[in-house]
Scaffold this motif. Sequence first.
Motif, short mmCIF file in Angstrom:
data_model
loop_
_atom_site.label_atom_id
_atom_site.label_comp_id
_atom_site.label_asym_id
_atom_site.label_seq_id
_atom_site.Cartn_x
_atom_site.Cartn_y
_atom_site.Cartn_z
N VAL C 30 -18.98 -54.07 -11.40
CA VAL C 30 -20.08 -53.14 -11.65
C VAL C 30 -19.68 -51.78 -11.10
N LEU C 31 -19.48 -50.85 -12.02
CA LEU C 31 -19.00 -49.53 -11.63
C LEU C 31 -20.14 -48.54 -11.58
N CYS C 32 -20.31 -47.89 -10.45
CA CYS C 32 -21.38 -46.90 -10.31
C CYS C 32 -20.79 -45.56 -9.93
N ARG C 33 -21.25 -44.54 -10.58
CA ARG C 33 -20.84 -43.18 -10.21
C ARG C 33 -22.00 -42.25 -10.51
N ARG C 34 -21.90 -41.06 -9.93
CA ARG C 34 -23.03 -40.15 -10.02
C ARG C 34 -23.19 -39.52 -11.40
N SER C 35 -22.05 -39.20 -12.02
CA SER C 35 -22.15 -38.46 -13.29
C SER C 35 -20.98 -38.83 -14.19
N ASP C 36 -20.96 -38.22 -15.34
CA ASP C 36 -19.89 -38.44 -16.32
C ASP C 36 -19.99 -39.81 -16.99
N GLN C 37 -21.03 -39.90 -17.82
CA GLN C 37 -21.27 -41.16 -18.55
C GLN C 37 -20.06 -41.52 -19.40
N GLN C 38 -19.42 -40.51 -19.94
CA GLN C 38 -18.29 -40.76 -20.82
C GLN C 38 -17.11 -41.37 -20.05
N GLY C 39 -16.83 -40.75 -18.90
CA GLY C 39 -15.74 -41.27 -18.07
C GLY C 39 -16.04 -42.69 -17.61
N LEU C 40 -17.30 -42.92 -17.29
CA LEU C 40 -17.71 -44.25 -16.86
C LEU C 40 -17.54 -45.25 -18.00
N GLY C 41 -17.95 -44.84 -19.18
CA GLY C 41 -17.81 -45.70 -20.35
C GLY C 41 -16.35 -46.06 -20.59
N LYS C 42 -15.50 -45.09 -20.39
CA LYS C 42 -14.07 -45.35 -20.62
C LYS C 42 -13.53 -46.39 -19.63
N LEU C 43 -13.96 -46.28 -18.38
CA LEU C 43 -13.52 -47.26 -17.37
C LEU C 43 -13.97 -48.66 -17.74
N VAL C 44 -15.23 -48.76 -18.19
CA VAL C 44 -15.75 -50.08 -18.57
C VAL C 44 -15.00 -50.60 -19.80
N ASP C 45 -14.77 -49.73 -20.75
CA ASP C 45 -14.03 -50.13 -21.95
C ASP C 45 -12.63 -50.63 -21.60
N ASP C 46 -11.97 -49.89 -20.73
CA ASP C 46 -10.61 -50.29 -20.35
C ASP C 46 -10.59 -51.72 -19.81
N ILE C 47 -11.59 -52.01 -19.03
CA ILE C 47 -11.66 -53.35 -18.44
C ILE C 47 -11.95 -54.40 -19.51
N THR C 48 -12.94 -54.13 -20.33
CA THR C 48 -13.31 -55.15 -21.32
C THR C 48 -12.21 -55.33 -22.35
N LYS C 49 -11.55 -54.24 -22.75
CA LYS C 49 -10.43 -54.38 -23.69
C LYS C 49 -9.31 -55.24 -23.12
N ALA C 50 -9.18 -55.17 -21.80
CA ALA C 50 -8.12 -55.97 -21.16
C ALA C 50 -8.58 -57.40 -20.92
N GLY C 51 -9.75 -57.73 -21.45
CA GLY C 51 -10.24 -59.10 -21.32
C GLY C 51 -11.12 -59.33 -20.12
N GLY C 52 -11.43 -58.26 -19.41
CA GLY C 52 -12.26 -58.39 -18.22
C GLY C 52 -13.72 -58.16 -18.52
#
Lengths: 254, 254, 254, 254
Positions: C30-52
């Motif tokens: 569970v990734l939490c950050r103050r701002s940058d929804q796009q950057g956050l989305g990219k981090l989540v995508d990277d994980i899910t694309k890698a099977g996580g």
Amino acid sequence: MKPVCLVVGAGAGIGGTVGKRFADAGYHAVLCRRSDQQGLGKLVDDITKAGGSASGFLLNAVEPDSIENMVASIEADIGPIEVVLFNLGAQIGDRLLQDTTYKAFEMGWRMATFGLFRLASTVCPLMEARGKGVILVTSATAAVRGNKGQHSHAAAMGGRRMLCQSLNAEFGPKGIHVAHIVIDGAVDAPDTLGKMLGAEKFQQLRESRGMDNDGLMLPEKIAETYFHIAQQHRSVWTHELDMRSYSDLAWWNH
Amino acid sequence: MKPVCLVVGAGAGIGGTVGKRFADAGYHAVLCRRSDQQGLGKLVDDITKAGGSASGFLLNAVEPDSIENMVASIEADIGPIEVVLFNLGAQIGDRLLQDTTYKAFEMGWRMATFGLFRLASTVCPLMEARGKGVILVTSATAAVRGNKGQHSHAAAMGGRRMLCQSLNAEFGPKGIHVAHIVIDGAVDAPDTLGKMLGAEKFQQLRESRGMDNDGLMLPEKIAETYFHIAQQHRSVWTHELDMRSYSDLAWWNH
Amino acid sequence: MKPVCLVVGAGAGIGGTVGKRFADAGYHAVLCRRSDQQGLGKLVDDITKAGGSASGFLLNAVEPDSIENMVASIEADIGPIEVVLFNLGAQIGDRLLQDTTYKAFEMGWRMATFGLFRLASTVCPLMEARGKGVILVTSATAAVRGNKGQHSHAAAMGGRRMLCQSLNAEFGPKGIHVAHIVIDGAVDAPDTLGKMLGAEKFQQLRESRGMDNDGLMLPEKIAETYFHIAQQHRSVWTHELDMRSYSDLAWWNH
Amino acid sequence: MKPVCLVVGAGAGIGGTVGKRFADAGYHAVLCRRSDQQGLGKLVDDITKAGGSASGFLLNAVEPDSIENMVASIEADIGPIEVVLFNLGAQIGDRLLQDTTYKAFEMGWRMATFGLFRLASTVCPLMEARGKGVILVTSATAAVRGNKGQHSHAAAMGGRRMLCQSLNAEFGPKGIHVAHIVIDGAVDAPDTLGKMLGAEKFQQLRESRGMDNDGLMLPEKIAETYFHIAQQHRSVWTHELDMRSYSDLAWWNH
């Protein structure tokens, strides 16, 4: 009979000046240094001319029995050792590991660490029997962090710091005050810094640090704090303190 | 030719177990200890039976040239030393100052401080020429504070800690990773703790610390962290870390 | 249901990368950050694309109830929080005292110190009930020494370090592993260092530190050690460690 | 016009006694405390009866502008503040995390950390303009290690210690001496220890510590060292020191 303040490592910087400070306060100062009989004589003269009481001895502290015999003869002939200042360093300048011989490494330990151990082993029973005593140890930042080129020095000083804490733990409750004083800066001392830099560079440094020279640590001012620490009431002993010039960065800020 | 992991101080606790951990990962483990050929043989057998590669040597580390010759012959005959674990302690139990002989004090330094200095002086040039190497040092809380009765031990360990920082400052940039690992707790080690306590008391302690024994620090688990530290990428090296059981107070909380 | 690794302060440097490391190992990050929804989305995508498995939330940690509600909803909707990484800093660059407003000073504390206190107050009872949990705290050298211009940062980090020790003392015996990780060097992190320096200077720095970039601390490599610490057996927990690049001086050597 | 020594936190223990010590030496002591007008009056009377000069003010240091206004009115009406003693603690006794409210945690910071920040922000520009000044800070071992139940206290004191180092780094070279004094033991202080224990227990403790009471730290003796530190020549400033009774173990030996 005056109480004795014994200084092991009594040059014209911290050692001799602390001796003088205690002599000014009524102690008999016993000044010991490895060499320079003339310089030693001058220190003793300065004290006696100022109305104080002092003796000077050449002492090679790494020689077996040297410290032990000195303590014994002081106690027999001069008076009870109430304060000891262990002022031997082990700084040999920056040297890479490959340039640090086994002998140099051992010498650092033998002077700075084992020397204090031998001194403590000799005076602590005497002080313990009298229920009081003070052991002041001049230290350096090498005791709290090891820098490049400081293999011998840092190992010796770091070991000594832990020894001081171990001595304090055993002998504090018996009335012996052990204080570890971290000198964090250049001392205005012709016998050590002066010789390391050479006369000309030393004078330049003194001048560059201002008219008042107070960018260099002044030995008489250092001595005031050493004296204060030695006089602290036993309910409020300080075990460790640092000292540096107002204009110097603390070691942790470099 | 396999890279070598040299363990100086390889008993059945941390030393031997770390050697086994590296052997499991493809290193050739060279296990050195002062005595107990049989115990040493067992450690080597355990490794080889598990498919690993190991040699064992009796080594009196305080003897002149012992470490130096060992390193030379390993490099000549076995392989390049990539990892060194210096696992010699200097604990002699609590002793008052008056019961700590000069010889005991010196022996502590000679084993724990000078031993590492000699080892580093010998292996660092080799590692530097190869642009990489790891020096792991098992330490104790005596390296960060001196307790009553720990004059010899604390002085030796405190000096060693500063030596590690000095080595790190010089050799880190040359690719040699120096790590100082503070073991803050009793290790489930029959060769050290077991002998100190005696078989019966040791077993009682093990039982009192729970079914899982995890109040005592388990050597195999310690070895995992040693191995991890040795494998850290050079952009993220750890120089110092502490380790203790979850159920133990940290030394600063006692 | 996967165990959760909650990251408070999940940028593209340490935070996000540690989250990914735990996701790779089977945790739900569970990734939490103050701002940058796009950057956050990219981090989540990277994980899910890698099977996580991962979720991302914008979280203003200084807002009342923000952390508390986040923990509650994760526990209710996603799974038990087994690992927490508190990765919020309070670095605002060097500022003289006169340029450090009361608000800035308080904000440093509110984010870096009080934020961890609130998080610990919220998750510790849950972890204690489960008999296990890990709290990793990313720290900086400001936690161990205060430099010029670091009034707010040093006070916040220094307070937090003592809080970590206090938490460790209470919750270690209850199975919660608290680790304080001192990052002593520049991290190859576009979201923090990159933004502080600007794109061009950041790229210059990366290039000047060598082809391999390993003069900058690589987040994936940092994450390996975070993960290792979180997996340590409870008989061998590390509470504090430092990390820096091989080519950097340790803070105490500057 | 006498130079002023301002004491924030002036009870009958360290604070009031240090104020008296400075008044004895020719300073005008300004004693501030949160409550107990009568006790405050007595402290002021004691000083004036002894021939010294003092004023007393009730001051709630956590109230906005309280410290700031006090400094301004002292400078306007009484004299230049040459020495400040920040003597506020944040000890609330041992409390588990679950019993440490957000409010209590914040209050600790607000008093012990933010209070000093506000005071420094207010007096440093004045001292800097005069090229000299002294800021003494009474601290506790919670500043150097966090114990169980000390979440609020340790976080506040640890943050303050780092703040002191940061202040020292900026203002030392400008002639302002910042000293952080770690009091490691029980002080013979009726206003703090006495109230915490209750009259009867406090008296028992005093008696159990010996006829001379020197197992408890005597405030007049502590004050001598505070005064000495404040008088150190600027070439030899001490930034940190510890103090404890000879009969107490140092915190690192417990």
